[in-house]
Design an enzyme around this catalytic site. Structure first.
Site, mmCIF file in Angstrom:
data_model
loop_
_atom_site.group_PDB
_atom_site.id
_atom_site.type_symbol
_atom_site.label_atom_id
_atom_site.label_comp_id
_atom_site.label_asym_id
_atom_site.label_seq_id
_atom_site.Cartn_x
_atom_site.Cartn_y
_atom_site.Cartn_z
ATOM 1 N N ASP A 199 3.203 -0.972 0.817
ATOM 2 C CA ASP A 199 3.767 -0.612 -0.477
ATOM 3 C C ASP A 199 3.717 -1.859 -1.347
ATOM 4 O O ASP A 199 3.161 -2.890 -0.934
ATOM 5 C CB ASP A 199 5.203 -0.060 -0.319
ATOM 6 C CG ASP A 199 5.492 0.989 -1.380
ATOM 7 O OD1 ASP A 199 5.400 0.644 -2.574
ATOM 8 O OD2 ASP A 199 5.779 2.152 -1.034
ATOM 9 N N HIS A 208 1.352 1.707 -5.893
ATOM 10 C CA HIS A 208 2.130 1.060 -4.828
ATOM 11 C C HIS A 208 1.234 0.046 -4.105
ATOM 12 O O HIS A 208 1.254 -0.058 -2.876
ATOM 13 C CB HIS A 208 2.704 2.100 -3.854
ATOM 14 C CG HIS A 208 3.855 2.867 -4.445
ATOM 15 N ND1 HIS A 208 5.111 2.330 -4.600
ATOM 16 C CD2 HIS A 208 3.935 4.127 -4.947
ATOM 17 C CE1 HIS A 208 5.919 3.226 -5.157
ATOM 18 N NE2 HIS A 208 5.224 4.327 -5.383
ATOM 19 N N GLU A 227 3.595 8.163 -7.933
ATOM 20 C CA GLU A 227 4.126 7.184 -8.892
ATOM 21 C C GLU A 227 3.086 6.164 -9.353
ATOM 22 O O GLU A 227 3.411 5.004 -9.556
ATOM 23 C CB GLU A 227 5.333 6.459 -8.265
ATOM 24 C CG GLU A 227 6.454 7.404 -7.900
ATOM 25 C CD GLU A 227 7.643 6.729 -7.240
ATOM 26 O OE1 GLU A 227 8.761 7.136 -7.534
ATOM 27 O OE2 GLU A 227 7.443 5.797 -6.433
#
Ligand code: ACM
Length: 764
Positions: free
Chosen positions: A191, A262, A326
């Site tokens: 991440d 990420h 995201e």
């Protein structure tokens, strides 16, 4: 799903109808089996009980060894394994039966136990059921069980990127997953904050991308010390060890390699993979959502394909999770090169570019026999039909995926997010502010809501996710995850008609005892009595209730811990200021949660901890932990990184009051899409270190405005201290006031003050 004999189904339905007046013989079994028919008598497990396996059946023998080990860990005698020949009297016999896959039959009678399954998986689950029944008491209740799961994917996602867990700690989690028949460990391996898997072709992913220097209040203070870099990674051998350990327990490990977002840790290690070509300014040491995306150069795909080839080599699962969540597109929008690529490809926008990106990766993985799983954002620009959609933003996302013909796994936030709070108690560990109670999760019935039968057939499972920003130790992970994961296990395994909160909650002392024998921590707070104080003449009235309302509360006023025979709490207690009061919840005479030591005092009556105050405004409310002390218990504040603003409703300040605030600091380390820069704050006027401003709340909006009732300066000692401080001020008599709001002014973004507790003592 295996066909079940109608008689068994009828019997199971009858036993289900028996609740809420639960039969005394109903054992704690989680997940509850597809068909359970009680019989008369019990089977006594003794040191002489053999486990019998057919001759030459290595798989059955391995399961027998696992059963023996599980039983020994639970305090039972080590049983002898007998291979071949006739089944001895009084044995637990493993044999090959009628049902394939994960299904098994289990017959328990006073004369013996038989586990029958075609496949090793079924034998293993039969053994798990025997282990669970054995932990219920000295003897196993006689019963006929036919069992098979509702869903093929019963998952748990572990985030090892934000905080790492050791191999031994992950094995402990795997043991606990297997004990409740979960079968997928989705391993979140990279991440923004860290790359955790050794990739031999790209050593900087771990020599650079696995390490960050935490940010926090301690970091800018001269004392106590600067932070050491935080990090680490799993070698490929360690990852293979985890894969094998899980496989032996019916658990498939599905790795997640996040793209195209990420990606901060990877881009920090190899800046040429990013859009700007530079080391990202921030990200690795912050929480939140970052704009750092991979670029779309062929060289970047070559990198990703090489990485994924190594990953595929370690993880034999037919699935690979590619993230896809995201990925905010600011950098792609700002890059002429990316925009030119969008045009060249004839794509409409950045969402379509993300689809193109993911489909290119999916096509590569298909050549390796892998099907991709992605978070539900991958639907936004269109996804390949074979892509499995992990619906995290709500049940409706699963429905949408199913409507488009995708297989989907339900993991809706906040219910299935194990970093959501389990109760509103101030004693809960840090995490997200949203609530996901054990009961709410267990009774979550919307798995295939609004879907046609054809669409519902695309729901292949459920999963609980644990993101670990706020769980810096494996024990903390366990505390957030359990007992809720046992409820998710039942959602995944047991048909809706057979789920029964009364039966499940009645068995909790046994279930929690099983977790104890596995060495797995669990959250007792939602079971524990919480006190609410009210004035009662010159004494205090104390009401007790637990968040879950499971069991009964017993109390003691002699300073001792209450026992199962202490007085039963039935109605508010009237006690003198300073009285000693301890309370604990019991169920089936077993304690649930710890002993609560209740502060019965006027000071406590006039005090609210931050989690008992209301918020007037904060973009991302969190239960955040201070970064002090290094070791031991740290304060946990209900606060946020943006403009936290707390409200004390109905404050009694008509005649004036003394307000005392207990304050501390949390790290300022959260951003949403570069939102760190847009955080604004007011500078203090009374002290260079900050101040607490107390106002009467004029509006119900997200801000705290109007004339201050008091401004409490924060001094150098408080600012330099790794701990909590008290500040105090007089509030003038203020007619007509109901609600009081409180905010901090601060000299800079990083000095983020938070309220731990507030006491308002009315003047008389
Ligand atoms: C997610 O929570 N971003 C999948």
């Amino acid at each position: 799903m295996t066909a079940l004999r109608p008689l068994m189904l009828a019997l199971a339905a009858a036993s289900c109808l028996a609740s809420p007046a639960l039969a005394a013989s109903t054992p704690a079994l989680v997940p509850w089996p597809a068909a359970y028919a009680p019989q008369s008598g019990t089977f006594k497990l003794t040191a002489k009980t053999p486990i019998h396996v057919p001759a030459g059946d290595a798989e059955a023998k391995a399961v027998a060894q696992q059963l023996r080990d599980m039983l020994t860990r639970a305090g039972k005698p080590p049983l002898k394994i007998v291979e071949g020949g006739a089944v001895p009297a009084g044995a637990i016999a493993l044999k090959r039966g009628d049902h394939t896959g994960e299904a098994y039959d289990l017959e328990i009678s006073p004369a013996g136990v038989t586990i029958a399954a075609v496949d090793r998986k079924g034998l293993f689950y039969g053994a798990v059921t025997v282990w669970q029944l054995a932990t219920n008491g000295p003897a196993l209740p006689a019963a006929s069980i036919q069992d098979a799961p509702r869903y093929a994917w019963r998952g748990f996602m572990l985030d090892s990127a934000r905080h790492m867990q050791s191999v031994a700690e992950i094995k402990r989690l795997i043991d606990a997953m297997a004990a409740y028949k979960l079968n997928v460990l989705h391993w979140h391996l990279n991440d923004d904050q860290g790359w955790r898997l050794e990739i031999k072709a790209y050593p900087k992913l771990t020599s650079v991308g696995a390490w960050r220097t935490p940010k926090g209040a301690d970091a800018w203070r001269p004392a106590p010390a600067k932070y050491e870099p935080y990090g680490g990674f799993y070698t490929q051998d360690q990852a293979r060890e985890i894969v094998a350990y899980a496989a032996a327990r019916n658990i498939m490990v599905v790795p997640e390699i996040e793209l195209p977002g990420h990606a901060t840790a990877a881009i920090t290690a190899y800046p040429e993979l990013g859009v700007t070509g530079k080391v990202p300014e921030s990200g690795m040491s912050d929480w939140g959502v970052f704009p750092n995306l991979y670029n779309v150069d062929d060289a970047t795909f070559a990198f990703l394909e090489t990485v994924l080839d190594e990953v595929v080599d370690i993880f034999p699962a037919p699935y690979l999770h590619i993230g896809g969540d995201e990925a905010i597109k600011n950098q792609w929008q700002a890059s002429p090169k990316i925009q030119a690529k969008i045009k060249d490809l004839g794509l409409e926008n950045e969402d379509k570019l993300q689809s193109w990106f993911i489909n290119r990766i999916a096509a590569h993985l298909a050549t390796k026999g892998r099907r991709i799983v992605g978070w539900d954002e991958i639907l936004e620009g269109g996804a390949q039909q074979s892509s499995i959609i992990m619906a995290w933003r709500g049940v409706d996302r699963a429905a949408e995926a199913a409507r488009h013909g995708h297989d989907t796994i339900l993991t809706a936030h906040p219910q299935f997010y194990m970093d959501s709070r389990q109760s509103l108690s101030a004693n809960e560990p840090p995490g997200r502010s949203e609530l996901s109670t054990l009961k709410g999760l267990y009774t979550f019935n919307e798995l295939a809501e609004g879907m046609t039968p054809e669409q519902a057939s695309h729901v292949i499972g459920v999963q609980a996710n644990t993101f670990t920003e706020h769980q810096r130790t494996a024990k903390r992970v366990e505390t957030m995850v359990f007992p809720r994961l046992t409820a998710v296990a039942e959602l995944g395994w047991t048909q809706l008609a057979r789920r029964d909160w009364n039966r499940y909650s009645h068995g909790l002392p046994v279930t929690l005892g099983q977790l104890d024998t596995l060495g797995v921590a669990h959250d007792g707070v939602p079971f524990e009595p919480e006190a609410t104080l009210a004035p009662a003449g010159n004494r205090l009235s104390v009401s007790l209730a637990s968040a879950l309302g499971v069991g009964e509360i017993r109390y003691a006023t002699d300073g001792k811990a209450p026992t199962a025979t202490s007085p039963l709490y039935a109605e508010p207690l009237t006690l003198t200021d300073g009285a000693k009061l301890k309370a604990r919840t019991f169920l089936n005479r077993q304690p649930l949660g710890g002993v609560r030591d209740i502060d019965v005092s006027t000071r406590a009556l006039n005090t609210r901890v931050s989690s008992h105050l209301k918020f007037c405004g904060e973009t991302v409310p969190l239960r955040m932990e201070a970064d002090f002390p290094r070791e031991g218990q740290r304060p946990v504040f209900m606060t946020g990184n943006y403009r936290p603003c707390w409200v004390w409703e109905s404050a009694d300040i008509a005649k004036g009051a003394t307000l005392t605030a207990r304050i501390g600091q949390t790290p300022f380390n959260f951003q949403l899409a570069g939102g760190r820069r847009i955080v604004d704050f007011n500078k203090p006027t009374t002290s260079p270190y900050g101040e607490l401003v107390v106002r009467k709340r004029e509006t119900s909006g997200p801000t705290c405005e109007g004339q201050p009732l008091a401004i409490l300066p924060i001094d150098a000692a408080a600012a330099g201290k790794a701990g909590l401080s008290e500040i105090t001020a007089k509030i003038p008599a203020t007619a007509g006031v109901k609600d009081v709001c409180m905010t901090f002014n601060r000299p800079n973004r990083d000095m983020l003050w938070a309220l731990d507790a507030v006491t308002i003592e009315p003047s008389r």
